[in-house]
Design an enzyme around this catalytic site. Structure first.
Site, PDB file in Angstrom:
ATOM      1  N   LYS A  93       0.808  -1.223   0.000  1.00  0.00           N
ATOM      2  CA  LYS A  93       0.000   0.000   0.000  1.00  0.00           C
ATOM      3  C   LYS A  93       0.844   1.278   0.000  1.00  0.00           C
ATOM      4  CE  LYS A  93      -4.226  -1.733   0.115  1.00  0.00           C
ATOM      5  NZ  LYS A  93      -5.123  -1.539  -1.055  1.00  0.00           N
ATOM      6  N   GLU A 115      -9.619   6.010   3.332  1.00  0.00           N
ATOM      7  CA  GLU A 115     -10.389   4.920   3.921  1.00  0.00           C
ATOM      8  C   GLU A 115      -9.417   3.785   4.195  1.00  0.00           C
ATOM      9  OE1 GLU A 115      -9.883   5.208   0.742  1.00  0.00           O
ATOM     10  OE2 GLU A 115      -9.242   3.162   0.267  1.00  0.00           O
ATOM     11  N   SER A 382       1.515  -9.765  -1.003  1.00  0.00           N
ATOM     12  CA  SER A 382       1.241  -8.331  -0.896  1.00  0.00           C
ATOM     13  C   SER A 382       1.482  -7.742   0.489  1.00  0.00           C
ATOM     14  CB  SER A 382      -0.190  -8.046  -1.330  1.00  0.00           C
ATOM     15  OG  SER A 382      -1.084  -8.850  -0.586  1.00  0.00           O
TER      16      SER A 382
END
Lengths: 401, 261
Positions: A93, A115, A382
């Site tokens: 991210k 968010e 990830s």
């Protein structure tokens, strides 16, 4: 088709999908963002600044690791792991959060709203904001706050304000609603760092581009190690950012299978899953036309997954397009299968994967044995699983063995 | 001529201001819709905006969100509302305008929806998640069927954009008065009056102000700068608490100014 892949078009559409289905109040902000992004792409100093941060601050490039034990266990194709879990903050991210935070600065906006589902995007955004001295407010569903308490505390330590959202299913979908409402109200001085390849154009494109570092590195590293391209890349999908980042650089390489893995929750034959591409139908939510879990009246249904990061009833417009065009394949993995894969990766490779990424691991374990030994597949790992240890412990009744 | 156009023509002739109340279809059960509509018509509403509930209404504040949740819990569907409107239409003379989000319409099928809405006697559509950039998906079909798309302009829309949007419809322009979502506000930005006048200057159709308007005083203030107001959350609250006299008072406040003039 693929040789000429240039999507999205100038209106932000991927075929029928995508677009800008947002309140008029936000139109100026997203047009401005698109304009500024174009300039930033052409601006060498912006690219250099981002590159320097990715190298020295995030710790890129991340390794492409040959998982020999996992390969032996699966008994087929060679299995590689793209180690996004080794990034600063523990997931992919941060690639997007830093890029967008720099864009916000270029636009003279010093307030950020975001968010978060699992909390990984929230932590990454809070991190970028701390580094660049931006004000940060994060919306998070109350259910996710309960599941991911440690990440809430992390965000607060990093100086972000975390606001709980109680409406709807109190998960990621509702956090996006609240973040959008906040943005409509504060649009003049606030940038919305959307965390996935969803939302109105240009977000799906911008997030994809910032995450493409995953696929670009993978391609280069795999070539160095194996002298060719992998036969398949496998990644999990909630909104679809790590998978889109992995897939995009391979779209024109038609020999490379691209497999996205959705969360089947308790099973796609139950109503407790998050398999929007497998079980959903096209519709408009959060600014884009995409596959959605909805009832016959167009009311959005609640998604379910053991993994907070996959618990979303939609999937980015570009994935929706890649599904319909047949370029990418989409599969699903249940909560139980993901948990088994998590345990297996811990034992075989000494790596605790995030529950999200465990879905990709689980599907790769099904795919590898169907492939030849001289073929190879890459799993996008990830994120790391530290944030999920509590959930996993509760689920396994405290038994680590 | 569409009912929306007609009613505004007559307002203009009589130098009157418009008052458009918003109600959520199915809030309190779909069986209460007829009685609410006839009450509002009798109280002097120019037209009525009828909300179709959607699970994820990003342009709406808490009051309309809650009304939507109540309506959905009562089993309200777009199909059901259309059938009810068809039933009520013969006894209601003012325009009925649906306000909803794109997804319920897409699930219904846009072509089917327009055709059924037209048969039921729906006169207009307000779609807060459909900016000009995406309206091709529905506007041409709607307008061919005589259903007006009511477009929104906001405080963040540049003047040329407002002008381009204002020249599209034949109904009225919905000027959003705040940066934000629906719901009562105590006060508005000082420059709002000027903004509304600029919008009126470039618009060939009537301009109605909406979002946040909740007091007779607001109605009077807005009416000095535009052609009327839209009131949503406050009307929903007053129906909830059964204060029907206050609804009448709000609607009447849009008439008083005219008598003075």
């Amino acid at each position: 088709m693929n040789a000429a892949y240039t999507l999205p078009d100038e209106r932000g559409h991927f075929g029928d999908f995508g677009g800008r289905y947002v309140p008029e109040t936000l139109m100026q902000a997203i047009l401005e963002l698109e304009e500024e992004y174009k300039k930033a792409q052409a601006d060498e100093s912006f690219q250099k600044e981002l590159q320097a941060l990715l190298t020295d601050y995030v710790g890129r490039e991340t390794p492409l690791y040959f998982a020999e034990n996992l390969t032996k266990y699966a008994g087929g194709a060679k299995v590689y792991l793209k180690r996004e879990d080794l990034n600063h903050t523990g997931a992919h991210k941060i690639n997007n959060s830093l890029g967008q935070a720099l864009l916000a600065l270029r636009m003279g906006k010093r307030k950020i709203v975001a968010e978060t589902g699992a909390g990984q995007h929230g932590v990454a955004t809070a991190t970028a904001c701390a580094l660049l001295n931006l004000e940060c407010i994060i919306f998070m569903g109350e259910e996710d706050i309960r599941r991911q308490q440690l990440n809430v505390f992390r965000m607060e330590l990093l100086g972000a304000k975390v606001v709980g959202v109680q409406s709807g299913s109190a998960t990621l979908k509702d956090a996006v609603n609240e973040a959008l409402r906040y943005w409509v109200t504060n649009v003049e001085d606030t940038h919305y760092i959307l965390g996935s390849v969803m939302g109105p154009h240009p977000f799906p494109m911008i997030v994809r581009d910032f995450q493409s570092v995953i696929g670009n590195e993978t391609k280069k590293q795999y070539l160095e190690k194996e002298g060719k391209l992998p036969n398949a890349v496998v990644a999990c999908i909630g909104g679809g950012s790590n998978s889109m980042g992995m897939f995009y650089p391979f779209i024109k390489d038609e020999t490379v299978r691209m497999v996205g893995v959705e969360a089947a929750g308790l099973g796609t034959d139950t109503n407790k899953h998050a398999a929007s591409l497998t079980k959903g139908t096209p519709g408009v939510l959060h600014g884009a036309l995409m596959y959605l879990l909805q009832d016959e009246h167009g009311q959005i249904q609640e998604a379910h997954s053991i993994s907070a990061g996959l618990d979303y009833p939609g999937v980015g417009p570009e994935h929706s397009y890649l599904k319909d065009s047949g370029r990418a394949e989409y599969e699903s993995i249940t909560d139980d299968e993901a948990l088994d894969a998590l345990k297996l990766l811990c034992k075989l490779e000494g790596i605790i994967p995030a529950l999200e990424s465990s879905h990709a691991v689980a599907y790769a374990l099904k795919l590898a044995p169907q492939m030849k030994k001289d073929e190879g597949l890459v799993i996008c790992l990830s994120g790391r699983g530290d944030k999920d240890v509590e959930t996993v412990r509760a689920r396994l009744g405290g038994k680590g063995q | 001529m569409n009912r929306v156009e007609k009613v505004f023509q007559s307002l203009k002739q009589n130098r009157e201001k418009a008052f458009v109340p918003y109600i959520m279809a199915g809030d309190g059960g779909l069986e209460t819709l007829a009685e609410k509509i006839t009450f509002l018509e009798k109280a002097g509403a120019t037209a009525i905006e009828i909300g179709i509930p959607f699970s994820d209404p990003v342009a709406d504040g808490p009051v309309i969100q809650q009304a939507g949740i109540r309506a959905l819990e009562a089993g309200t569907t777009l199909r059901g509302v259309l059938a009810k409107i068809a039933e009520i239409r013969p006894i209601v003379h003012i325009p009925l305008i649906f306000m909803t989000y794109m997804n319920p319409l897409m699930a219904y099928g846009i072509g089917n929806f327009i055709s059924d809405a037209s048969k039921s006697g729906v006169d207009g559509l307000i779609l807060p998640d459909l900016p000009a950039e995406e309206e091709e998906i529905i506007a041409p079909i709607a307008e061919r069927a005589g259903i007006e798309i009511i477009r929104l302009v906001t405080l963040t829309s540049p003047l040329e954009r407002i002008q381009a949007i204002a020249n599209k419809g034949k109904g009225f322009l919905y000027a959003v008065t705040v940066n934000g979502i629906t719901g009562a506000r105590k006060e508005f930005k000082e420059e709002l009056g000027k903004h509304l006048e600029k919008v009126k200057d470039v618009s060939s159709i009537p301009v109605l102000a909406g979002f946040g308007i909740s007091e007779p005083q607001h109605v009077k203030e807005m009416n000095q700068h535009c052609d009327g107001v839209i009131v949503g959350s406050k009307i929903i609250e007053l129906f909830q608490s059964g204060e029907l006299a206050k609804i009448e008072e709000l609607i009447a406040s849009s008439k008083i100014e005219e008598i003075k003039m």
